[in-house]
Design an enzyme around this catalytic site. Structure first.
Site, PDB file in Angstrom:
ATOM      1  N   LYS A  50     -24.352  19.469 -38.202  1.00 10.54           N
ATOM      2  CA  LYS A  50     -25.526  19.251 -37.357  1.00 10.54           C
ATOM      3  C   LYS A  50     -26.801  19.041 -38.157  1.00 10.54           C
ATOM      4  O   LYS A  50     -27.780  18.516 -37.635  1.00 10.54           O
ATOM      5  CB  LYS A  50     -25.711  20.416 -36.369  1.00 10.54           C
ATOM      6  CG  LYS A  50     -24.672  20.436 -35.258  1.00 10.54           C
ATOM      7  CD  LYS A  50     -25.076  21.374 -34.136  1.00 10.54           C
ATOM      8  CE  LYS A  50     -24.123  21.252 -32.944  1.00 10.54           C
ATOM      9  NZ  LYS A  50     -24.444  22.203 -31.885  1.00 10.54           N
ATOM     10  N   LYS A 103     -14.076  15.245 -33.110  1.00 15.57           N
ATOM     11  CA  LYS A 103     -13.923  15.968 -31.847  1.00 15.57           C
ATOM     12  C   LYS A 103     -14.816  15.360 -30.744  1.00 15.57           C
ATOM     13  O   LYS A 103     -15.885  14.816 -31.036  1.00 15.57           O
ATOM     14  CB  LYS A 103     -14.196  17.466 -32.022  1.00 15.57           C
ATOM     15  CG  LYS A 103     -15.649  17.856 -32.054  1.00 15.57           C
ATOM     16  CD  LYS A 103     -15.843  19.321 -31.643  1.00 15.57           C
ATOM     17  CE  LYS A 103     -17.321  19.560 -31.373  1.00 15.57           C
ATOM     18  NZ  LYS A 103     -17.672  20.795 -30.732  1.00 15.57           N
ATOM     19  N   LYS A 123     -20.493  16.702 -26.712  1.00 10.79           N
ATOM     20  CA  LYS A 123     -21.548  16.400 -25.742  1.00 10.79           C
ATOM     21  C   LYS A 123     -22.595  15.474 -26.322  1.00 10.79           C
ATOM     22  O   LYS A 123     -23.218  14.704 -25.622  1.00 10.79           O
ATOM     23  CB  LYS A 123     -22.283  17.692 -25.386  1.00 10.79           C
ATOM     24  CG  LYS A 123     -21.543  18.622 -24.522  1.00 10.79           C
ATOM     25  CD  LYS A 123     -22.364  19.899 -24.430  1.00 10.79           C
ATOM     26  CE  LYS A 123     -21.559  21.009 -23.821  1.00 10.79           C
ATOM     27  NZ  LYS A 123     -21.964  22.312 -24.350  1.00 10.79           N
TER      28      LYS A 123
HETATM   29  P1  ADP Z   1     -20.210  21.461 -27.650  1.00  9.18           P
HETATM   30  O1  ADP Z   1     -19.481  21.742 -28.935  1.00  9.18           O
HETATM   31  O2  ADP Z   1     -19.576  20.402 -26.812  1.00  9.18           O
HETATM   32  O3  ADP Z   1     -21.693  21.376 -27.765  1.00  9.18           O
HETATM   33  P2  ADP Z   1     -20.250  24.288 -26.890  1.00  9.18           P
HETATM   34  O4  ADP Z   1     -20.670  24.628 -28.279  1.00  9.18           O
HETATM   35  O5  ADP Z   1     -21.086  24.713 -25.748  1.00  9.18           O
HETATM   36  O6  ADP Z   1     -19.989  22.733 -26.741  1.00  9.18           O
HETATM   37  O7  ADP Z   1     -18.779  24.819 -26.696  1.00  9.18           O
HETATM   38  C1  ADP Z   1     -18.258  25.347 -25.505  1.00  9.18           C
HETATM   39  C2  ADP Z   1     -16.784  25.619 -25.697  1.00  9.18           C
HETATM   40  O8  ADP Z   1     -16.054  24.383 -25.717  1.00  9.18           O
HETATM   41  C3  ADP Z   1     -16.450  26.301 -27.032  1.00  9.18           C
HETATM   42  O9  ADP Z   1     -15.423  27.258 -26.809  1.00  9.18           O
HETATM   43  C4  ADP Z   1     -15.932  25.190 -27.888  1.00  9.18           C
HETATM   44  O10 ADP Z   1     -15.043  25.637 -28.877  1.00  9.18           O
HETATM   45  C5  ADP Z   1     -15.221  24.320 -26.867  1.00  9.18           C
HETATM   46  N1  ADP Z   1     -15.146  22.901 -27.281  1.00  9.18           N
HETATM   47  C6  ADP Z   1     -16.184  22.105 -27.628  1.00  9.18           C
HETATM   48  N2  ADP Z   1     -15.771  20.856 -27.914  1.00  9.18           N
HETATM   49  C7  ADP Z   1     -14.397  20.870 -27.758  1.00  9.18           C
HETATM   50  C8  ADP Z   1     -13.373  19.876 -27.906  1.00  9.18           C
HETATM   51  N3  ADP Z   1     -13.660  18.627 -28.277  1.00  9.18           N
HETATM   52  N4  ADP Z   1     -12.097  20.233 -27.658  1.00  9.18           N
HETATM   53  C9  ADP Z   1     -11.790  21.489 -27.278  1.00  9.18           C
HETATM   54  N5  ADP Z   1     -12.705  22.481 -27.118  1.00  9.18           N
HETATM   55  C10 ADP Z   1     -13.999  22.183 -27.346  1.00  9.18           C
HETATM   56 NA    NA Z   2     -19.188  23.886 -30.046  1.00  9.06          NA
END
Ligand code: ADP
Ligand code: NA
Length: 324
Positions: free
Chosen positions: A111, A192, A195
């Site tokens: 990031k 991966k 968002k």
């Molecule tokens: P992001 O990484 O999308 O910003 P968050 O940090 O809010 O989202 O993560 C929320 C949950 O979703 C966490 O448990 C994270 O490990 C899971 N997560 C995020 N991206 C993925 C993905 N591509 N596949 C599976 N789980 C994910």
């Molecule tokens: Na995350």
């Protein structure tokens, strides 16, 4: 019985990755366990956010949690910033984490890469996350694979304080689902699904319309081999679609391989899209009913006071032990 904590950032609508990797498991964990499900808005501000949008997304995420089946009578659903003990313990844990170990976190490296200015919060996010978890004497944390390293840090800092001050914290275990822990980008299936991907076609959001879901899956990157089987190295795009399809339909990867091996990618993608639409549709319907009501605020207020009553006890124990 386990005590369970998990959080999602209100940085945009949750993605299909967030859903399949984490949120989907939350409702069934409610049975027989003590669950804390959190909207981690203080994590969201480690990168710049539009204040109006952030405010709306916090509410939206609460409605999504409820729409997937989190029952506020069974679980504690709350907003992180409404429980001051998170920031308070987060500060203490920062003082027991080393800059070097935080700089080694791959999420921080990803990031911050190429940015001229990076907030201090982006670096110190993991000790705040450790506080989120440790405040509730959590023993199980259901997350996607990307959070494994942050969970390791949480365990390390908990053990560090326990060694120095006696049994202050429960050292939590991570629960990473065997399938779905890492849903990949539809455009670059070696990355991966996220968002914050700039390419709108890479990510399916939980509230996407049937038309958008179908379009995104139809245009997903695959390969030129025209054979459908699971091989993450050689066929990351097809393997990702098989993971998604399997989780959304309940059919095993083996059964899907047998069913589709000799079919074209076109008809396979049509069926994957249909399975995703069928999975998300009932969630969307519940979401749109909920977002209209003012039930939400009451649930969140209630959740915050339930969470705070547990969190202050842990905080008091820690402050006493370290001499504050
Ligand atoms: P992001 O990484 O999308 O910003 P968050 O940090 O809010 O989202 O993560 C929320 C949950 O979703 C966490 O448990 C994270 O490990 C899971 N997560 C995020 N991206 C993925 C993905 N591509 N596949 C599976 N789980 C994910
Ligand atoms: Na995350």
């Amino acid at each position: 019985m386990s005590i369970i904590f998990s959080g999602v950032q209100p940085t945009s609508t949750p993605t299909l990755g967030n859903y399949l990797g984490a949120i989907r498991n939350f409702p069934e964990l409610q049975e027989g366990n003590e669950c804390y499900y959190c909207i981690v808005d203080q994590h969201a501000i480690t990168v710049p956010q539009d204040s109006q949008l952030l405010h709306e997304r916090i509410r939206k995420l609460a409605a999504i949690y409820l729409a997937v089946g989190i029952d506020p009578n069974q679980s504690t659903l709350f907003i992180q910033s409404e429980v001051p003990a998170h920031a308070q313990l987060g500060w203490i844990l920062q003082c027991y984490c080393y800059i070097g170990e935080l700089e080694r976190m791959t999420q921080f490296k990803d990031k911050s890469k190429g940015k001229d200015a990076v907030s201090t919060g982006l670096l110190t996010y993991p000790p705040l996350m450790a506080a989120d978890i440790l405040l509730y004497n959590t023993n199980l944390v259901p997350v996607g694979a990307d959070q494994k390293q942050h969970l390791e840090l949480t365990r390390n800092v908990a053990e560090r304080l326990n060694n120095k001050y006696g049994e202050l914290f429960t050292v939590p275990e991570v629960f990473i689902p065997p399938v779905g822990a890492r849903i990949m980008s539809l455009v670059e299936p070696t990355k991966k699904m996220s968002k914050s991907d700039d390419n709108q076609k890479a990510t399916i959001f939980i509230l996407d319309s049937e038309k958008d879901i179908t379009k995104k899956i139809k245009s997903a990157t695959t390969d030129s081999d025209q054979s459908i089987y699971y091989d993450k190295e050689q066929k990351p795009g097809i393997s990702n679609l098989l993971d998604i399809y399997s989780l959304c339909s309940g059919k095993s990867i083996k059964d899907l391989e047998n069913e589709y091996r000799d079919q074209g990618y076109g008809s396979f993608k049509t069926d994957v899209a249909e399975a995703v639409v069928n999975t998300l549709k009932p969630i969307q319907e519940k979401y749109y009913n909920l977002i209209e009501t003012n039930q939400l605020d009451e649930i969140l207020d209630d959740g915050a006071s339930k969470a705070q009553s547990v969190a202050v006890k842990t905080l008091a124990r820690v402050e006493k032990a370290i001499g504050l």
